[in-house]
Design an enzyme around this catalytic site. Structure first.
Site, PDB file in Angstrom:
ATOM      1  N   LYS A 165       0.861  -1.185   0.000  1.00  0.00           N
ATOM      2  CA  LYS A 165       0.000   0.000   0.000  1.00  0.00           C
ATOM      3  C   LYS A 165       0.896   1.233   0.000  1.00  0.00           C
ATOM      4  O   LYS A 165       1.811   1.338   0.815  1.00  0.00           O
ATOM      5  CB  LYS A 165      -0.883   0.023   1.247  1.00  0.00           C
ATOM      6  CG  LYS A 165      -1.716   1.292   1.401  1.00  0.00           C
ATOM      7  CD  LYS A 165      -2.368   1.360   2.773  1.00  0.00           C
ATOM      8  CE  LYS A 165      -1.378   1.607   3.879  1.00  0.00           C
ATOM      9  NZ  LYS A 165      -0.784   2.981   3.864  1.00  0.00           N
ATOM     10  N   ASP A 214      -5.206   0.451   8.879  1.00  0.00           N
ATOM     11  CA  ASP A 214      -4.968   0.274   7.445  1.00  0.00           C
ATOM     12  C   ASP A 214      -5.597  -0.997   6.875  1.00  0.00           C
ATOM     13  O   ASP A 214      -5.567  -1.192   5.655  1.00  0.00           O
ATOM     14  CB  ASP A 214      -3.465   0.248   7.153  1.00  0.00           C
ATOM     15  CG  ASP A 214      -2.868   1.644   7.022  1.00  0.00           C
ATOM     16  OD1 ASP A 214      -3.638   2.610   6.932  1.00  0.00           O
ATOM     17  OD2 ASP A 214      -1.630   1.756   7.030  1.00  0.00           O
TER      18      ASP A 214
END
Length: 297
Positions: free
Chosen positions: A16, A143
């Site tokens: 990410k 996250d």
């Protein structure tokens, strides 16, 4: 009963990347409100799941030695969270091929947890919906919900408010990590709360590379103080021909350079590997949509 399955389930856990990261405020509970454009790369870890009598984990790959196999491991926490919510009649043996650096600011642990939730859903035949999985994920880490979604988004709140982008640039990227971990909590603690402020410009429906050049990462100053080698990495990326933007991702220390095309990015990566043998350097591309079955090694 879930259907029996002989073949292992394989899930890709992509890195990410925070293309920018605005810290807008600090909440009373200690969490920080964020506003960030997030993309995922065709580079990541890989997890394999097979049925077993209980839940177990083995870790392989170049960064395996940096991760303990204990109750705090996010993969095991995710597996037990899903088992508690869905009550499958079997367990699973999980193999994590750890290809991404640890504590690197590219969501490796969160991506692994998200891949675990996706993979065990498939293995066990459980039917939790996206909202239920997102709630489980948020309990594991801020996250994890965005990693479950796995596509280009604008992420706000503490990570739970996700707005998919109508379009995002297909970025040719070079990632660089100094092979030294940097704890997220330490970076937030070292950050100046007086610098936190809402995003001041409108986010276009389809951000371009030129627009991204105007952005920033509000955690970068603190991370640079804690690990000055980030300065060297950013300078080295910015000096590469064709680098449109060089920035730190997340809480660092991984930094990325965005290039105009694959050939330019590949040449830059080759030079950085040659000139800085102690750094982890990888070329990758951003993923326009979820592609959890494909991994670049």
């Amino acid at each position: 009963m879930p259907p029996s399955r002989v073949d292992p389930v394989v899930e890709f856990a992509p890195a990410k990347l925070n293309l920018d990261l605005h810290v807008t405020s600090r909440r009373a509970d200690g969490y920080h409100e964020l506003d960030s454009l997030v993309v995922f790369a065709d580079l990541g870890d890989e997890l394999t799941f097979v049925p077993a009598d209980d839940i177990s984990l083995e870790i392989a790959g170049p960064f395996a030695d940096l991760l303990p196999v204990d109750a705090d491991n996010l993969v095991l926490r995710a597996a037990h969270a899903l088992a508690g919510a869905a009550a499958p009649p079997v367990g699973a043996h999980i193999r994590l091929d750890k290809r991404l650096p640890v504590a690197a600011g590219i969501g490796g642990g969160s991506a692994d947890a998200a891949a675990t939730l996706r993979g065990l859903q498939r293995l066990w035949g459980t039917t939790l919906g996206p909202a239920d999985l997102a709630r489980l994920g948020l309990g594991l880490g801020a996250d994890v919900p965005v990693c479950l979604l796995g596509r280009s988004v604008r992420m706000r709140g503490i990570g739970e408010l996700l707005q998919p982008l109508a379009g995002s640039p297909m970025l040719d990227l070079v990632l660089v990590n100094p092979c030294r971990p940097l704890a997220t909590a330490a970076v937030f603690k070292a950050s100046d709360p007086g610098a936190f402020a809402p995003r001041s410009v409108v986010v276009p429906a389809q951000p371009t590379l030129d627009w991204l050049c105007t952005g920033r990462n509000d955690l970068e100053p603190a991370a640079r103080l804690l690990l000055p080698e980030i300065d060297r990495i950013l300078a080295a990326l910015a000096a590469e021909p064709g680098c449109g933007v060089a920035r730190m991702s997340g809480s660092g220390p991984t930094c990325f350079g965005a290039f105009a095309d694959q050939a330019t990015a590949a040449a830059a990566a080759d030079r950085l590997v040659r000139d800085h043998p102690g750094w982890w350097v990888k070329r990758c591309r951003s993923l326009a949509a979820p592609d959890h079955g494909f991994a670049r090694t």
